[in-house]
Design a protein around this motif. Structure first.
Motif, PDB file in Angstrom:
ATOM      1  N   LYS A 144      75.948 -11.665  21.676  1.00 19.56           N
ATOM      2  CA  LYS A 144      76.505 -10.357  22.030  1.00 19.56           C
ATOM      3  C   LYS A 144      77.731  -9.990  21.191  1.00 19.56           C
ATOM      4  N   LEU A 145      78.151 -10.871  20.306  1.00 17.50           N
ATOM      5  CA  LEU A 145      79.336 -10.614  19.485  1.00 17.50           C
ATOM      6  C   LEU A 145      78.948 -10.002  18.144  1.00 17.50           C
ATOM      7  N   SER A 146      79.906  -9.328  17.537  1.00 15.38           N
ATOM      8  CA  SER A 146      79.700  -8.799  16.184  1.00 15.38           C
ATOM      9  C   SER A 146      79.695  -9.944  15.176  1.00 15.38           C
ATOM     10  N   GLY A 147      79.259  -9.637  13.963  1.00 16.25           N
ATOM     11  CA  GLY A 147      79.210 -10.667  12.919  1.00 16.25           C
ATOM     12  C   GLY A 147      80.573 -11.272  12.637  1.00 16.25           C
ATOM     13  N   GLY A 148      81.606 -10.425  12.580  1.00 18.60           N
ATOM     14  CA  GLY A 148      82.955 -10.924  12.327  1.00 18.60           C
ATOM     15  C   GLY A 148      83.457 -11.803  13.451  1.00 18.60           C
ATOM     16  N   GLN A 149      83.167 -11.398  14.691  1.00 18.99           N
ATOM     17  CA  GLN A 149      83.572 -12.206  15.846  1.00 18.99           C
ATOM     18  C   GLN A 149      82.834 -13.547  15.853  1.00 18.99           C
ATOM     19  N   GLN A 150      81.556 -13.518  15.529  1.00 19.16           N
ATOM     20  CA  GLN A 150      80.778 -14.760  15.500  1.00 19.16           C
ATOM     21  C   GLN A 150      81.333 -15.729  14.460  1.00 19.16           C
ATOM     22  N   GLN A 151      81.773 -15.205  13.320  1.00 17.59           N
ATOM     23  CA  GLN A 151      82.325 -16.100  12.301  1.00 17.59           C
ATOM     24  C   GLN A 151      83.651 -16.699  12.765  1.00 17.59           C
ATOM     25  N   ARG A 152      84.430 -15.939  13.527  1.00 17.95           N
ATOM     26  CA  ARG A 152      85.670 -16.494  14.087  1.00 17.95           C
ATOM     27  C   ARG A 152      85.367 -17.593  15.106  1.00 17.95           C
ATOM     28  N   VAL A 153      84.317 -17.401  15.885  1.00 11.77           N
ATOM     29  CA  VAL A 153      83.894 -18.448  16.816  1.00 11.77           C
ATOM     30  C   VAL A 153      83.452 -19.691  16.042  1.00 11.77           C
ATOM     31  N   ALA A 154      82.759 -19.487  14.930  1.00  7.75           N
ATOM     32  CA  ALA A 154      82.333 -20.621  14.099  1.00  7.75           C
ATOM     33  C   ALA A 154      83.541 -21.386  13.557  1.00  7.75           C
ATOM     34  N   ILE A 155      84.615 -20.671  13.225  1.00 12.64           N
ATOM     35  CA  ILE A 155      85.832 -21.332  12.754  1.00 12.64           C
ATOM     36  C   ILE A 155      86.476 -22.112  13.900  1.00 12.64           C
ATOM     37  N   ALA A 156      86.484 -21.525  15.099  1.00 13.43           N
ATOM     38  CA  ALA A 156      87.008 -22.246  16.270  1.00 13.43           C
ATOM     39  C   ALA A 156      86.212 -23.527  16.503  1.00 13.43           C
ATOM     40  N   ARG A 157      84.903 -23.441  16.365  1.00 15.52           N
ATOM     41  CA  ARG A 157      84.052 -24.623  16.524  1.00 15.52           C
ATOM     42  C   ARG A 157      84.400 -25.681  15.467  1.00 15.52           C
ATOM     43  N   ALA A 158      84.662 -25.233  14.243  1.00 18.43           N
ATOM     44  CA  ALA A 158      85.030 -26.165  13.172  1.00 18.43           C
ATOM     45  C   ALA A 158      86.351 -26.863  13.471  1.00 18.43           C
ATOM     46  N   LEU A 159      87.222 -26.209  14.252  1.00 15.67           N
ATOM     47  CA  LEU A 159      88.556 -26.746  14.549  1.00 15.67           C
ATOM     48  C   LEU A 159      88.595 -27.673  15.764  1.00 15.67           C
ATOM     49  N   ILE A 160      87.546 -27.687  16.571  1.00 15.18           N
ATOM     50  CA  ILE A 160      87.616 -28.283  17.900  1.00 15.18           C
ATOM     51  C   ILE A 160      88.005 -29.765  17.886  1.00 15.18           C
ATOM     52  N   ASN A 161      87.586 -30.513  16.880  1.00 20.89           N
ATOM     53  CA  ASN A 161      87.924 -31.938  16.828  1.00 20.89           C
ATOM     54  C   ASN A 161      89.164 -32.224  15.975  1.00 20.89           C
ATOM     55  N   ASP A 162      89.955 -31.170  15.684  1.00 15.47           N
ATOM     56  CA  ASP A 162      91.141 -31.317  14.820  1.00 15.47           C
ATOM     57  C   ASP A 162      90.787 -32.068  13.544  1.00 15.47           C
ATOM     58  N   PRO A 163      89.886 -31.506  12.740  1.00 15.08           N
ATOM     59  CA  PRO A 163      89.379 -32.225  11.568  1.00 15.08           C
ATOM     60  C   PRO A 163      90.441 -32.413  10.492  1.00 15.08           C
ATOM     61  N   SER A 164      90.241 -33.436   9.675  1.00 15.30           N
ATOM     62  CA  SER A 164      91.111 -33.626   8.518  1.00 15.30           C
ATOM     63  C   SER A 164      90.934 -32.486   7.521  1.00 15.30           C
ATOM     64  N   ILE A 165      89.689 -32.026   7.363  1.00 18.15           N
ATOM     65  CA  ILE A 165      89.370 -30.980   6.394  1.00 18.15           C
ATOM     66  C   ILE A 165      88.374 -30.009   7.007  1.00 18.15           C
ATOM     67  N   ILE A 166      88.602 -28.714   6.775  1.00 15.14           N
ATOM     68  CA  ILE A 166      87.558 -27.712   7.011  1.00 15.14           C
ATOM     69  C   ILE A 166      86.915 -27.413   5.667  1.00 15.14           C
ATOM     70  N   MET A 167      85.591 -27.484   5.631  1.00 20.56           N
ATOM     71  CA  MET A 167      84.848 -27.180   4.414  1.00 20.56           C
ATOM     72  C   MET A 167      84.038 -25.914   4.636  1.00 20.56           C
ATOM     73  N   GLY A 168      84.219 -24.945   3.755  1.00 23.01           N
ATOM     74  CA  GLY A 168      83.536 -23.664   3.888  1.00 23.01           C
ATOM     75  C   GLY A 168      82.616 -23.409   2.713  1.00 23.01           C
ATOM     76  N   ASP A 169      81.385 -23.028   3.007  1.00 17.27           N
ATOM     77  CA  ASP A 169      80.417 -22.665   1.966  1.00 17.27           C
ATOM     78  C   ASP A 169      80.193 -21.161   2.043  1.00 17.27           C
ATOM     79  N   GLU A 170      80.847 -20.419   1.166  1.00 16.55           N
ATOM     80  CA  GLU A 170      80.801 -18.950   1.150  1.00 16.55           C
ATOM     81  C   GLU A 170      81.103 -18.383   2.547  1.00 16.55           C
ATOM     82  N   PRO A 171      82.238 -18.740   3.147  1.00 16.34           N
ATOM     83  CA  PRO A 171      82.497 -18.343   4.539  1.00 16.34           C
ATOM     84  C   PRO A 171      82.651 -16.846   4.750  1.00 16.34           C
ATOM     85  N   THR A 172      82.870 -16.074   3.673  1.00 15.88           N
ATOM     86  CA  THR A 172      82.961 -14.618   3.812  1.00 15.88           C
ATOM     87  C   THR A 172      81.768 -13.914   3.174  1.00 15.88           C
ATOM     88  N   GLY A 173      80.780 -14.687   2.733  1.00 14.67           N
ATOM     89  CA  GLY A 173      79.670 -14.115   1.977  1.00 14.67           C
ATOM     90  C   GLY A 173      78.797 -13.156   2.757  1.00 14.67           C
TER      91      GLY A 173
END
Length: 231
Positions: A144-173
């Protein structure tokens, strides 16, 4: 400053339809809290390098270290656990589960890791959504979210385990210019305020210019590494 990732003489070959060397003696060091962009023309090897340093591809020559841990030669189950604990992924497409709520999507990697009790995972997930300013949508289905909102949720998911590194493959593509700028700003905030290390592959020169360092590749080699113009 602390080195969080180091590659030494990484070489990678493809063998079909004929032998081809796609990465050639890649030596790369990434510092903690650095926002780095990998750039270069299509086919230069930047996405292949991202998959190698993310431990998704283990068929290479050379060595890979992260957080002073040698990852080269480790078994797949060890690498899977290491990835979940130390690496967050943000792709061009968000890969959220549409039938799950926003909060449930963000919780998945932490529940899999099993470091925290489910209630703590839920609280942490909500906090990550607050950082990304999508917490008001926590109970909505992701679809039910817009594309931009969904990508922000994906970033939150990437952060959940407090990772050493976030790796993005064309994250704004897959985003329009407004939402691409939102992702720029989020990544800058994560590095500036939270000391998050970010490595992205991008074709977007504006995105690269917003990072701290640009590493340019050509024909399987790193040909330059320099501070971004507006870092």
């Amino acid at each position: 400053m602390e080195t969080v990732l180091r590659t030494t003489n990484l070489n990678k070959y493809f063998y079909e339809p004929q032998p081809f060397q796609v990465l050639k003696d890649i030596n790369l060091e990434v510092r903690k809290g650095e926002f780095l962009s990998l750039v270069g023309k299509s086919g230069c090897g930047k996405s292949t390098l991202l998959y190698l340093i993310s431990t998704m591809d283990t068929d290479y020559e050379g060595t890979l270290e992260m957080n002073n841990t040698l990852l080269t030669g480790k078994k797949q189950n060890e690498l899977a656990r290491f990835r979940n604990e130390h690496i967050g992924f943000v792709f061009q497409f968000h890969f959220l589960l549409p039938e799950f709520t926003v909060l449930q999507n963000v919780m998945i990697p932490a529940l899999k890791l099993g470091r925290y009790k489910p209630q703590e995972v839920e609280e942490r997930a909500y906090e990550k959504l607050k950082i990304l300013d999508v917490h008001e949508h926590a109970t909505k289905p992701a679809s039910k979210l817009s594309g931009g909102q969904q990508q922000r949720v994906a970033i939150a998911r990437a952060l959940i385990n407090d990772p050493s590194i976030i790796m993005g493959d064309e994250p704004t593509g897959n985003l329009d210019s407004y939402n691409a700028q939102v992702v720029f700003d989020i990544f800058r905030q994560l590095t500036r305020e939270f000391g998050q290390t970010i490595i992205t592959v991008t074709h977007d020169p504006e995105f690269a210019a917003n990072s701290d360092r640009i590493v340019e590749m050509s024909d399987g080699r790193i040909i330059s590494s320099h501070p971004a113009l507006i870092s």
